[in-house]
Write an enzyme that holds these catalytic residues in place. Structure first.
Site, PDB file in Angstrom:
ATOM      1  N   HIS A 279     -34.635  41.991  87.030  1.00  0.00           N
ATOM      2  CA  HIS A 279     -34.138  43.176  87.445  1.00  0.00           C
ATOM      3  C   HIS A 279     -35.289  43.878  86.539  1.00  0.00           C
ATOM      4  CE1 HIS A 279     -29.218  42.231  88.095  1.00  0.00           C
ATOM      5  NE2 HIS A 279     -30.061  42.406  88.918  1.00  0.00           N
TER       6      HIS A 279
ATOM      7  N   GLU B 224     -35.004  44.619  82.890  1.00  0.00           N
ATOM      8  CA  GLU B 224     -34.959  44.310  81.313  1.00  0.00           C
ATOM      9  C   GLU B 224     -35.913  43.888  81.350  1.00  0.00           C
ATOM     10  OE1 GLU B 224     -31.246  42.091  83.013  1.00  0.00           O
ATOM     11  OE2 GLU B 224     -30.045  44.334  83.943  1.00  0.00           O
TER      12      GLU B 224
ATOM     13  N   HIS C  54     -32.569  37.929  82.183  1.00  0.00           N
ATOM     14  CA  HIS C  54     -31.832  39.177  81.887  1.00  0.00           C
ATOM     15  C   HIS C  54     -31.494  39.906  80.582  1.00  0.00           C
ATOM     16  CE1 HIS C  54     -30.498  39.074  86.584  1.00  0.00           C
ATOM     17  NE2 HIS C  54     -30.880  38.095  85.844  1.00  0.00           N
TER      18      HIS C  54
ATOM     19  N   GLU D 129     -28.624  36.149  79.762  1.00  0.00           N
ATOM     20  CA  GLU D 129     -28.402  37.387  78.794  1.00  0.00           C
ATOM     21  C   GLU D 129     -29.288  37.644  77.179  1.00  0.00           C
ATOM     22  OE1 GLU D 129     -28.029  40.091  81.090  1.00  0.00           O
ATOM     23  OE2 GLU D 129     -26.638  39.431  82.568  1.00  0.00           O
TER      24      GLU D 129
END
Length: 447
Positions: free
Chosen positions: A90, A93, A220, A310
């Site tokens: 992404h 990110e 991410h 994440e």
């Protein structure tokens, strides 16, 4: 873009020269040219253990550069596992992108300093680092910068397609095959799939097909948690919540996620970004169901086990936060990479010592097989314990061995398969410097 038009060799010399002016230890955000310059600077500083290659181009023509780190870059060595890190899927990110650039610099610097842990890791592993899968999206996000970046600005590629919703959906095939006793690994791709995905997705799928990756992580941002497959829930939402979707390797995936979480400075605490995840880990579908994601695709179409990391509440943290984030993730990035060596590995030969590719390696109690590579070598991540492992291939008799896996590095187990006669040739073979009888293979255990 002139940089896209230069030859790789010319680009190498140009950026390596300019890169000498930039300290490798600096913490900063890297636009596309800066990122490429940083990668080529690492290659210039550690030329004998690195290689840069492009797996394709983005919609706007930017190269998807990979930095390979290995004692023999460009070569797959039998019994040496392949590992990959993927960042910036992404575009907005961005922490994963910066961490992977820094990891590349760190591995180079520590190798030159003869850090024994890093030297051993590089000698025993073929490491592939893709800092940015979505360079076009990053440029959109970077134009706004950390102060004004929105939650979705730059998330997708240049066509505003979310690349983590763009892989062929193999979960539906898997659920069908579960009912019909179909294959449990390397599920086939749908017809015309190449015309249904974005250029960045296509490049990554081809990359996966060309390298026999064993372990991977996709970096991410927007939360702090280690997310493991499956991402797509099998059942519909119940009272507004999706349900846990376990893979056959659920216990192993939990352990992989915990490895990163507990090595991270605060992920394992659980409370981060206003959310709580026990031990800092979560099953993807239990969090929220996601179709056509990359980590499920890795598991269902290749030999690779991938989790999604994440890593920050702020998707585009300011440059001033990068040093702290690097120190929080440095040990976790190395510890997770080392997990590629846990389980079993070995060679599959026929009775004439010819390697057998695409042999299926199955483990009793785990309904997910892996296959041997073109050199006949296989890698099967496993938790500690005693496992019954079978190698089978078309035209050969299967061979079964009972193996005890300890907490240390992968145990090497050789497999011989005879051609499909009603007997097995009583023929010795040489493996790992020892001569063994095929019937005594279960005693052939090396640590």
């Amino acid at each position: 873009r002139r940089i896209g038009g230069l030859s790789l060799l010319a680009l190498h010399f140009l950026l390596a020269l300019v890169g000498l002016l930039v300290p490798s230890s600096s913490f900063q955000h890297h636009r596309y040219e800066d990122m490429v310059r940083a990668l080529f600077t690492v290659q210039n500083e550690c030329p004998y253990i690195t290689r840069i290659y492009s797996i394709g181009r983005s919609v706007e023509g930017r190269h998807l550069y990979v930095l390979e780190i290995s004692d023999n870059p460009g070569i797959h060595e039998a019994l040496e596992p392949e590992f990959k890190y993927v960042g910036n899927m992404h575009g907005n990110e961005v922490l994963g992108r910066e961490l992977l650039i820094k990891l590349s610099q760190f591995l180079c610097e520590e190798y030159r300093a003869r850090n024994p842990r890093i030297v051993r890791l590089i000698h025993d592993t073929r490491i592939h680092i893709l800092p940015s899968m979505n360079p076009d999206g990053y440029e959109v996000a970077a134009r706004q910068g950390p102060e004004f970046n929105g939650y979705l600005v730059g998330r997708g590629n240049a066509r505003e397609i979310d690349l983590n919703r763009n892989f062929p959906d193999l979960n539906a095939y898997m659920y069908y095959y579960e009912k019909t006793n179909g294959p449990n690994h390397h599920l086939p791709l749908p017809d015309n799939w190449e015309h249904q995905v974005e250029p960045e997705t296509l490049a990554v799928i081809k990359w996966m097909q060309n390298y026999n990756f064993v372990l991977s992580a996709n970096l991410h941002g927007g939360a702090v948690v280690a997310n493991y497959p499956f991402d797509k829930s099998k059942d519909p939402r119940i009272r507004g919540r999706t349900t846990y979707a376990a893979t056959p390797d659920d216990k192993l995936f939990k352990e992989l996620a915990r490895t990163y979480s507990y090595a991270h400075s605060w992920m394992h605490h659980g409370w981060n970004c206003g959310d709580f995840f026990t031990e800092g880990i979560t099953n993807g579908a239990s969090w929220y169901s996601l179709s056509k994601g990359m980590q499920d695709f890795n598991y269902l179409h290749t030999n690779c086990f991938e989790i999604t990391l994440e890593l920050s509440c702020d998707k585009f943290p300011p440059a001033s936060a990068l040093r702290k984030e690097w120190l929080a993730n440095r040990e976790a990035l190395v510890s997770y990479l080392e997990q590629v060596h846990h389980g079993i590995k070995g060679m599959v030969y026929d009775e004439n010592n010819n390697p057998i590719s695409n042999a299926e390696i199955s483990v009793v109690g785990i309904n997910h097989d892996v296959t041997s590579g073109v050199d006949g070598d296989y890698f099967r991540l496993l938790l500690s314990g005693t496992h019954t492992v079978t190698a089978s291939a078309y035209g050969y008799l299967p061979f079964t061995s009972t193996i005890t896996v300890g907490p240390a590095e992968a145990i090497q187990v050789g497999m011989i398969q005879s051609v499909s006669h009603n007997y097995i040739h009583k023929r010795s073979f040489v493996f790992g410097g020892h001569t063994c009888n095929p019937f005594l293979l279960n005693s052939l255990i090396f640590t």
